[in-house]
Design a protein around this motif. Structure first.
Motif, PDB file in Angstrom:
ATOM      1  N   TRP A 247      -0.326 -57.379 -29.537  1.00  0.00           N
ATOM      2  CA  TRP A 247       0.073 -55.999 -29.296  1.00  0.00           C
ATOM      3  C   TRP A 247      -0.902 -55.125 -30.066  1.00  0.00           C
ATOM      4  CZ3 TRP A 247       6.039 -54.852 -29.512  1.00  0.00           C
ATOM      5  CH2 TRP A 247       6.639 -55.395 -28.373  1.00  0.00           C
ATOM      6  N   ILE A 248      -1.405 -54.111 -29.392  1.00  0.00           N
ATOM      7  CA  ILE A 248      -2.315 -53.158 -30.017  1.00  0.00           C
ATOM      8  C   ILE A 248      -1.595 -51.820 -30.035  1.00  0.00           C
ATOM      9  CG2 ILE A 248      -4.549 -52.002 -29.849  1.00  0.00           C
ATOM     10  CD1 ILE A 248      -5.578 -54.538 -28.424  1.00  0.00           C
ATOM     11  N   VAL A 249      -1.384 -51.296 -31.235  1.00  0.00           N
ATOM     12  CA  VAL A 249      -0.683 -50.032 -31.401  1.00  0.00           C
ATOM     13  C   VAL A 249      -1.724 -48.948 -31.698  1.00  0.00           C
ATOM     14  CG1 VAL A 249       1.049 -48.770 -32.716  1.00  0.00           C
ATOM     15  CG2 VAL A 249       1.334 -51.214 -32.286  1.00  0.00           C
TER      16      VAL A 249
ATOM     17  N   ILE B 123       1.743 -48.572 -27.173  1.00  0.00           N
ATOM     18  CA  ILE B 123       1.723 -50.011 -27.436  1.00  0.00           C
ATOM     19  C   ILE B 123       1.125 -50.699 -26.215  1.00  0.00           C
ATOM     20  CG2 ILE B 123       3.082 -52.053 -27.984  1.00  0.00           C
ATOM     21  CD1 ILE B 123       5.180 -50.158 -29.221  1.00  0.00           C
ATOM     22  N   PHE B 124       0.051 -51.437 -26.457  1.00  0.00           N
ATOM     23  CA  PHE B 124      -0.638 -52.174 -25.410  1.00  0.00           C
ATOM     24  C   PHE B 124      -0.459 -53.662 -25.645  1.00  0.00           C
ATOM     25  CE2 PHE B 124      -2.891 -48.179 -25.931  1.00  0.00           C
ATOM     26  CZ  PHE B 124      -3.082 -47.744 -24.630  1.00  0.00           C
TER      27      PHE B 124
ATOM     28  N   GLU C 237      -0.625 -51.075 -20.948  1.00  0.00           N
ATOM     29  CA  GLU C 237       0.225 -50.208 -21.772  1.00  0.00           C
ATOM     30  C   GLU C 237       1.673 -50.539 -21.443  1.00  0.00           C
ATOM     31  OE1 GLU C 237       0.700 -45.543 -23.109  1.00  0.00           O
ATOM     32  OE2 GLU C 237      -0.880 -46.116 -21.722  1.00  0.00           O
ATOM     33  N   ILE C 238       2.404 -51.019 -22.454  1.00  0.00           N
ATOM     34  CA  ILE C 238       3.784 -51.439 -22.197  1.00  0.00           C
ATOM     35  C   ILE C 238       4.814 -50.421 -22.658  1.00  0.00           C
ATOM     36  CG2 ILE C 238       3.261 -53.902 -22.143  1.00  0.00           C
ATOM     37  CD1 ILE C 238       4.297 -54.093 -25.018  1.00  0.00           C
ATOM     38  N   GLU C 239       4.426 -49.527 -23.564  1.00  0.00           N
ATOM     39  CA  GLU C 239       5.402 -48.540 -24.044  1.00  0.00           C
ATOM     40  C   GLU C 239       4.690 -47.392 -24.745  1.00  0.00           C
ATOM     41  OE1 GLU C 239       9.586 -48.503 -26.582  1.00  0.00           O
ATOM     42  OE2 GLU C 239       8.555 -50.387 -26.177  1.00  0.00           O
ATOM     43  N   THR C 240       5.277 -46.212 -24.650  1.00  0.00           N
ATOM     44  CA  THR C 240       4.798 -45.040 -25.380  1.00  0.00           C
ATOM     45  C   THR C 240       5.973 -44.443 -26.129  1.00  0.00           C
ATOM     46  OG1 THR C 240       3.104 -44.571 -23.724  1.00  0.00           O
ATOM     47  CG2 THR C 240       3.710 -42.769 -25.200  1.00  0.00           C
TER      48      THR C 240
ATOM     49  N   ARG D 161      10.373 -50.570 -33.750  1.00  0.00           N
ATOM     50  CA  ARG D 161      10.053 -51.098 -32.414  1.00  0.00           C
ATOM     51  C   ARG D 161       9.196 -52.354 -32.517  1.00  0.00           C
ATOM     52  NH1 ARG D 161       9.890 -53.767 -28.807  1.00  0.00           N
ATOM     53  NH2 ARG D 161       9.175 -53.328 -26.716  1.00  0.00           N
ATOM     54  N   LEU D 162       8.231 -52.357 -33.421  1.00  0.00           N
ATOM     55  CA  LEU D 162       7.377 -53.533 -33.596  1.00  0.00           C
ATOM     56  C   LEU D 162       8.182 -54.710 -34.144  1.00  0.00           C
ATOM     57  CD1 LEU D 162       4.174 -51.831 -35.027  1.00  0.00           C
ATOM     58  CD2 LEU D 162       4.597 -52.606 -32.680  1.00  0.00           C
TER      59      LEU D 162
END
Length: 183
Positions: free
Chosen positions: A37-39, A48-49, A61-64, A116-117
């Motif tokens: 995961w790349i934040v 969050i990618f 991109e899975i979430e903003t 979230r992480l």
């Protein structure tokens, strides 16, 4: 099919079978998933990618997460008059609190992002974590991580890439992460 392993050395009579799809390392700990995961965050927005590790050729991109106060000016959020507040030593004081607007919003949002992480870590959604953020938010976010979450961080990049598109972001990350992608 996974094979049963002894619970402890010398105790071959008590066996444990790992869950399907879970690989075991030498220390009998679950192996890290080859997912990262790349934040990419600042104090008002976190993207969050997800990608393969080492850094793959695709970034999804899975979430903003959005924190509106993070990009608001202090005058838009804070009241117009200095208030009365209590400190640990002594009675009430008048004036401005010790934490300015930038640091307060960074602290608030860092807690939300870390939560979230942590949820993703608990669900074994990723095995590697990359944090890309400007210095103020990077330090604040690092302080809000639990010890197990901090162990998943394989790289930190002190840059503000929050406004970049995925197509602009991927080559920059590949350049920045090339030396660290040997985990």
């Amino acid at each position: 099919m996974t094979r049963p392993v002894p619970i402890a050395p010398g105790h071959n009579d008590i066996l444990w079978t790992p869950a399907e799809g879970v690989d075991m390392t030498y220390k009998h700990e679950a192996a890290k998933r080859p997912v990262a995961w790349i934040v990419v965050a600042d104090r008002g927005r976190a993207r969050i990618f997800e990608t393969t590790w080492p850094l793959g050729v695709q970034l999804a991109e899975i979430e903003t997460l959005v924190h509106p106060e993070g990009h608001a000016r202090a005058q838009e959020v804070v009241t117009d008059a200095p208030g009365r507040f209590a400190e640990s030593a002594g009675g009430p004081h008048y004036g401005e609190p010790r934490t300015d607007h930038r640091h307060r919003t960074a602290n608030d949002f860092a807690g939300i992002v870390a939560e979230r992480l942590e949820k993703g870590r608990n669900g074994n959604a990723y095995g590697y974590l990359v944090i890309v953020a400007p210095a103020l938010f990077l330090g604040t976010l690092r302080q809000s991580f639990s010890s197990p979450l901090a162990k998943l961080v394989c790289s930190e990049i002190n840059k503000d890439y929050t406004q970049l598109s995925v197509h602009e972001l991927l080559p920059l990350l590949q350049t920045e992460l090339a030396p660290t992608a040997v985990h």
